[in-house]
Design a protein around this motif. Structure first.
Motif, PDB file in Angstrom:
ATOM      1  N   ASP A 117     -13.887  46.823 -60.382  1.00 59.33           N
ATOM      2  CA  ASP A 117     -13.143  47.551 -61.407  1.00 59.33           C
ATOM      3  C   ASP A 117     -14.104  48.347 -62.292  1.00 59.33           C
ATOM      4  O   ASP A 117     -13.853  49.516 -62.613  1.00 59.33           O
ATOM      5  CB  ASP A 117     -12.269  46.622 -62.251  1.00 59.33           C
ATOM      6  N   ASP A 118     -15.244  47.727 -62.674  1.00 56.43           N
ATOM      7  CA  ASP A 118     -16.238  48.462 -63.472  1.00 56.43           C
ATOM      8  C   ASP A 118     -16.788  49.643 -62.670  1.00 56.43           C
ATOM      9  O   ASP A 118     -17.008  50.732 -63.205  1.00 56.43           O
ATOM     10  CB  ASP A 118     -17.409  47.542 -63.869  1.00 56.43           C
ATOM     11  N   GLN A 121     -14.406  52.418 -62.790  1.00 54.03           N
ATOM     12  CA  GLN A 121     -14.421  53.138 -64.083  1.00 54.03           C
ATOM     13  C   GLN A 121     -15.570  54.145 -64.112  1.00 54.03           C
ATOM     14  O   GLN A 121     -15.388  55.313 -64.463  1.00 54.03           O
ATOM     15  CB  GLN A 121     -14.589  52.163 -65.268  1.00 54.03           C
ATOM     16  N   SER A 124     -15.029  57.033 -61.549  1.00 57.51           N
ATOM     17  CA  SER A 124     -13.984  57.978 -61.960  1.00 57.51           C
ATOM     18  C   SER A 124     -14.458  58.824 -63.135  1.00 57.51           C
ATOM     19  O   SER A 124     -14.134  60.007 -63.221  1.00 57.51           O
ATOM     20  CB  SER A 124     -12.705  57.240 -62.349  1.00 57.51           C
ATOM     21  N   ASP A 125     -15.235  58.206 -64.056  1.00 57.62           N
ATOM     22  CA  ASP A 125     -15.770  58.989 -65.180  1.00 57.62           C
ATOM     23  C   ASP A 125     -16.719  60.074 -64.680  1.00 57.62           C
ATOM     24  O   ASP A 125     -16.709  61.191 -65.187  1.00 57.62           O
ATOM     25  CB  ASP A 125     -16.521  58.081 -66.166  1.00 57.62           C
ATOM     26  N   PRO A 130      -9.802  60.120 -59.122  1.00 63.20           N
ATOM     27  CA  PRO A 130      -9.479  58.749 -58.711  1.00 63.20           C
ATOM     28  C   PRO A 130      -8.833  58.697 -57.335  1.00 63.20           C
ATOM     29  O   PRO A 130      -8.815  57.643 -56.687  1.00 63.20           O
ATOM     30  CB  PRO A 130      -8.503  58.273 -59.799  1.00 63.20           C
ATOM     31  N   ASN A 146      -5.291  57.732 -65.118  1.00 63.57           N
ATOM     32  CA  ASN A 146      -6.017  57.468 -66.351  1.00 63.57           C
ATOM     33  C   ASN A 146      -5.036  57.316 -67.495  1.00 63.57           C
ATOM     34  O   ASN A 146      -4.051  58.044 -67.574  1.00 63.57           O
ATOM     35  CB  ASN A 146      -6.954  58.669 -66.613  1.00 63.57           C
ATOM     36  N   GLU A 149      -8.171  56.550 -71.839  1.00 61.47           N
ATOM     37  CA  GLU A 149      -9.591  56.483 -71.467  1.00 61.47           C
ATOM     38  C   GLU A 149      -9.955  55.336 -70.534  1.00 61.47           C
ATOM     39  O   GLU A 149     -11.122  54.974 -70.419  1.00 61.47           O
ATOM     40  CB  GLU A 149     -10.476  56.459 -72.723  1.00 61.47           C
ATOM     41  N   LYS A 150      -8.957  54.742 -69.900  1.00 64.01           N
ATOM     42  CA  LYS A 150      -9.270  53.746 -68.870  1.00 64.01           C
ATOM     43  C   LYS A 150      -8.618  54.200 -67.562  1.00 64.01           C
ATOM     44  O   LYS A 150      -7.565  54.824 -67.580  1.00 64.01           O
ATOM     45  CB  LYS A 150      -8.743  52.370 -69.304  1.00 64.01           C
ATOM     46  N   TRP A 151      -9.285  53.900 -66.476  1.00 60.60           N
ATOM     47  CA  TRP A 151      -8.749  54.260 -65.166  1.00 60.60           C
ATOM     48  C   TRP A 151      -8.050  53.059 -64.554  1.00 60.60           C
ATOM     49  O   TRP A 151      -8.543  51.924 -64.650  1.00 60.60           O
ATOM     50  CB  TRP A 151      -9.879  54.726 -64.239  1.00 60.60           C
TER      51      TRP A 151
END
Ligand code: HSE
Length: 299
Positions: A117-118, A121, A124-125, A130, A146, A149-151
């Motif tokens: 998951d990290d 993130q 994707s940033d 995504p 998104n 600010e979280k994917w």
């Protein structure tokens, strides 16, 4: 670190059906990247051996540095050896695969515990797509988006016999450039059009009922603006449909023209290549299953 690690990263097909910027599939086509902690160098075999930068502005290395920095580590130089089977700038997620390889390299070199998951993130940033990085990290078919600010990612079930047939011409399409051709705003009519088809795509895949699946690949958000500049799009797409494809679509921002099929992949591939050949277009055909496994490391 005295030994090398190997990172395997798959191709991905973004903008699946009407799922522009959201839905993507992980394809069973892999780049293999060997990383060793030693003096900086980059060596590339396969796709991009001549065109990809071998300096520190290389996308794998930049993503490696960025991820190390996010986790509070200073630069440790590494050597990178790539064996690339994913075509470059082709619409099969080559940039995303480079970003993911760099992130995994940072996790391995700095001995950070893997947390997908990290990694999603960070990827994707960096990449902002995504629909490419999601399937390439988690495997299968994914819905990525998104919020605040979280994917987020959600996996979709699918028929394991589905095959993707992709014609990748040597036309180069840069996603950033190609996005400039897209309108900033769309009508409510077009929004409803895509919502209906994207919902249908997920329902058809979930229920394994393909009666209406061909409609799920109709799109009003990007294909009408991008396909006019894709060489041979209509002719090659028609050839795939005539050969029995369920549907065709523009993979990512192109130029890859993809077809989906349950059992006619060899004929479809042949007919797409033949149509391209008659148009004088150079290119390669890829037949691929969906990989239910995403990127991974072998230590
Ligand atoms: N959804 C992205 C786009 C994918 O269409 O620009 C890029 O591979």
């Amino acid at each position: 670190m005295d030994k090398s690690i190997k990172i395997f990263v798959p191709a991905s097909s973004a903008n699946l059906g009407a799922g522009f910027d959201v839905i993507g599939a992980c394809l069973d086509i892999w780049n293999e990247i060997k990383v060793t902690e030693e003096k900086f160098s980059i060596d590339i075999e396969g796709y991009g051996s001549k065109s990809i930068s071998k300096n520190k502005d290389n996308l794998i290395y930049k993503s490696y540095l960025k991820t190390s920095e996010i986790h509070g580590f200073k630069e440790k130089e590494i050597s990178i050896q790539c064996n690339n089977s994913i075509p470059i700038s082709g619409g099969l997620g080559s940039s995303s695969s480079a970003v993911i390889a760099g992130i995994y390299a940072a996790y391995a070199i700095n001995k950070i515990e893997i947390n997908t998951d990290d990694i999603f993130q960070i990827a994707s940033d960096i990449e902002c797509h995504p629909d490419n990085v999601g399937p390439a990290i988690f495997g299968g078919i994914t819905i990525g988006f998104n919020d605040l600010e979280k994917w987020f990612i959600s996996s979709v079930s699918y028929n394991k016999n589905l095959k993707f047939i992709s014609f990748v011409s040597d036309q180069k399409v840069l996603t950033n450039e190609s996005r400039k051709a897209l309108p900033k705003e769309i009508s409510r009519k077009d929004a409803v059009y895509n919502i209906s088809r994207a919902s249908l795509l997920i329902n058809s895949l979930n229920s394994n009922n393909f009666d209406l699946l061909k409609y799920a690949f109709q799109d009003k958000l990007h294909e009408p603006y991008r396909t006019p500049s894709i060489k041979g799009y209509q002719t090659i797409s028609n050839a795939a449909m005539n050969a029995g494809a369920i549907s065709t679509y523009l993979s990512g921002s192109g130029p890859t023209i993809s077809a989906v099929s349950l059992n006619k992949e060899v004929t479809i591939n042949y007919e797409m290549l033949d149509a391209a050949n008659k148009l004088g277009l150079e290119g390669k055909g890829f037949i691929s299953s969906i990989s239910d496994k995403g990127a991974y490391i072998v230590e």
